[in-house]
Design an enzyme around this catalytic site. Structure first.
Site, mmCIF file in Angstrom:
data_model
loop_
_atom_site.group_PDB
_atom_site.id
_atom_site.type_symbol
_atom_site.label_atom_id
_atom_site.label_comp_id
_atom_site.label_asym_id
_atom_site.label_seq_id
_atom_site.Cartn_x
_atom_site.Cartn_y
_atom_site.Cartn_z
ATOM 1 N N HIS A 109 -20.539 -104.047 25.261
ATOM 2 C CA HIS A 109 -21.971 -104.093 24.942
ATOM 3 C C HIS A 109 -22.789 -103.189 25.856
ATOM 4 C CE1 HIS A 109 -25.495 -105.504 23.023
ATOM 5 N NE2 HIS A 109 -25.148 -106.756 22.822
ATOM 6 N N ASP A 121 -15.854 -99.607 5.051
ATOM 7 C CA ASP A 121 -14.830 -99.296 4.050
ATOM 8 C C ASP A 121 -13.962 -98.147 4.558
ATOM 9 O OD1 ASP A 121 -13.292 -98.701 1.847
ATOM 10 O OD2 ASP A 121 -14.973 -98.560 0.442
#
Length: 466
Positions: free
Chosen positions: A172, A394
């Site tokens: 992060h 995807d």
């Protein structure tokens, strides 16, 4: 809206590939230098990895994933480096107070391959909510401290049916939610379109959020505190520490578009609001009710606010570092639970409105003091993962059947719902009895008249009971 009541089941152990894990390095030479991290990047609050889990009905060739990862790491080369304390940090400082930077050395991302004797259908059926066994789906790095873990860790787990689980851990300190989505979608794009370039070129420089000299802390920032309150100290109640000291269960509640509209109808037309504002106010109120807190306590709601277009000049396109700050709504327990949702919505809107360039720069300057901490004493933290295109990932075999975190925490996540972009799933962990109450308030609150329900609260001494 529905509460996900599927029983969580322990998943089998993964069988790791003999040569797993391996390091995936950039496929071309990359700049070797130290990357400055802004004060928003290296907060103590963010010194962990964001762990995503993606479930696909059809797998993707592992070698093509490795090749495309190598290519995209050429563009996002800091993710192939290693975190370290900066040269400006003194050796006697505690690691909590040291300034961090990235050693862009091209050492590589960790990539693990595994097999799991489950099908996609079985995973979806028996694992309705995250549980501890899901951690098997991400390779555990043997490291002495946070700095020794590579900024990017990936595990691809092939399933019995030909499906695939992809798990990633992204530090992060290097990326926020928008940045991780930008990176992951760029990786997916390169995998399914090998001859193309990333759709967005990453912007690496963090100096655009450097503190001013001299510092000018000209605003009060209720998000932060410069001390850690103990239970009962100075009237403070360290609720989150108390919650983390006991067993927790994940509670997952999905809001459909029609249910979100019904929720917003409780607020409009008297007050216009966004879906996030309505759902955040509702979740905050239900969370506080379920905990049966003293009505005299001040409670806070912290939530991420994208600042890319709020600072002057605006952050460049492709900025994938931490370009957010926490908004802070604050009120008493009594005011939150005995007022309607408009009260909470107004507090959230006011917290967002005050975050202009001057306020954000003041916050960045304040964080020069590494002893300043995010105030988590009696606080609900909401992180919004929906609306970031995380569910659109995807790699060439279709969009995921499921997207979410590997584990659930006391911090609340607003998650996207795979193949249903207008729905939002609320995920948070609480003690079992508290979780039952939370689900009740989240799912039943809209089924009855709001005034009747609020009138059902009684002031007994210092607590409100239903």
């Amino acid at each position: 809206m529905t509460a996900d009541t599927k029983k969580s089941a322990e998943i089998p152990d993964c069988e790791y590939h003999p040569n797993s894990p391996s390091l995936i390095t950039p496929h071309r030479s990359t700049p070797t230098h130290s990357l400055y991290l802004s004060n928003l990047d290296d907060q103590k609050f963010l010194r962990f990895s964001i762990k995503y889990l993606y479930l696909y009905e059809k797998g993707v060739c592992v070698e093509s994933l490795k090749l495309s990862l190598s290519r995209i790491l050429t563009e996002y080369y800091p993710l192939a480096g290693r975190l370290r304390a900066s040269a400006s940090s003194t050796t006697h400082e505690s690691s909590d107070y040291q300034k961090l930077e990235v050693d862009c050395n091209g050492e590589g991302a960790l990539f693990a391959e595994a097999y799991l004797d489950l099908s996609v259908v079985e995973f979806l059926e028996f694992c309705g909510k995250p549980n501890k066994s899901w951690r098997k789906l991400l390779y555990k790095v043997d490291a002495l401290c946070f700095l020794d873990v590579p900024p990017l860790v990936v595990q691809v787990t092939n399933l019995r049916c030909g499906g695939m689980i992809l798990c990633t851990a992204i530090n992060h300190c290097l990326c926020d939610g928008i940045g991780t989505s930008q990176f992951l979608n760029a990786w997916a794009h390169i995998t399914s379109n090998p001859n193309s370039d990333p759709p967005i070129q990453p912007f690496h420089d963090r100096h655009v959020l450097k503190p001013r000299t001299p510092s000018k802390v000209t605003f009060s920032h209720p998000v932060f505190t410069n001390f850690t309150p103990k239970m009962g100290e100075n009237g403070h109640f360290a609720l989150n520490k108390y919650l983390q000291s006991q067993p927790l269960v994940a509670t997952s509640i999905t809001f459909s578009p029609s249910q979100i509209l019904k929720l917003k109808s409780k607020i409009t037309p008297s007050q216009k609001c966004t879906t996030f504002e309505a759902l955040a106010s509702h979740t905050w109120q239900a969370w506080v009710k379920s905990l049966n807190l003293s009505h005299l306590l001040n409670v806070k709601l912290l939530f991420s606010v994208n600042i890319r277009k709020r600072v002057k000049p605006e952050l460049p396109q492709g900025y994938y570092g931490n370009g957010f700050v926490l908004g802070c709504a604050e009120t008493t327990v009594k005011d939150l639970v005995t007022n309607n949702l408009c009260h909470g919505v107004k507090l959230v809107q006011q917290a967002k409105l005050c975050l202009n360039d001057d306020c954000i720069r003041s916050m960045i300057d304040m964080l020069e003091d590494k002893k300043v901490r995010t105030d988590l004493s009696v606080t609900l933290v909401i992180s919004q993962w929906s609306k970031l295109s995380l569910e659109d990932l995807d790699f060439g075999s279709g969009k995921p059947s499921h997207m979410g975190p590997i584990a659930s925490d006391i911090y609340c996540l607003f998650l996207p719902v795979a193949k249903d972009p207008e729905s939002v799933r609320v995920l948070v962990s609480l003690p079992p009895k508290t979780a039952e109450k939370f689900e009740f308030y989240m799912t039943q609150f809209l089924e009855c008249d709001q005034n009747i329900e609020l009138n059902g609260y009684h002031d007994n001494g210092d607590r409100l009971t239903y």
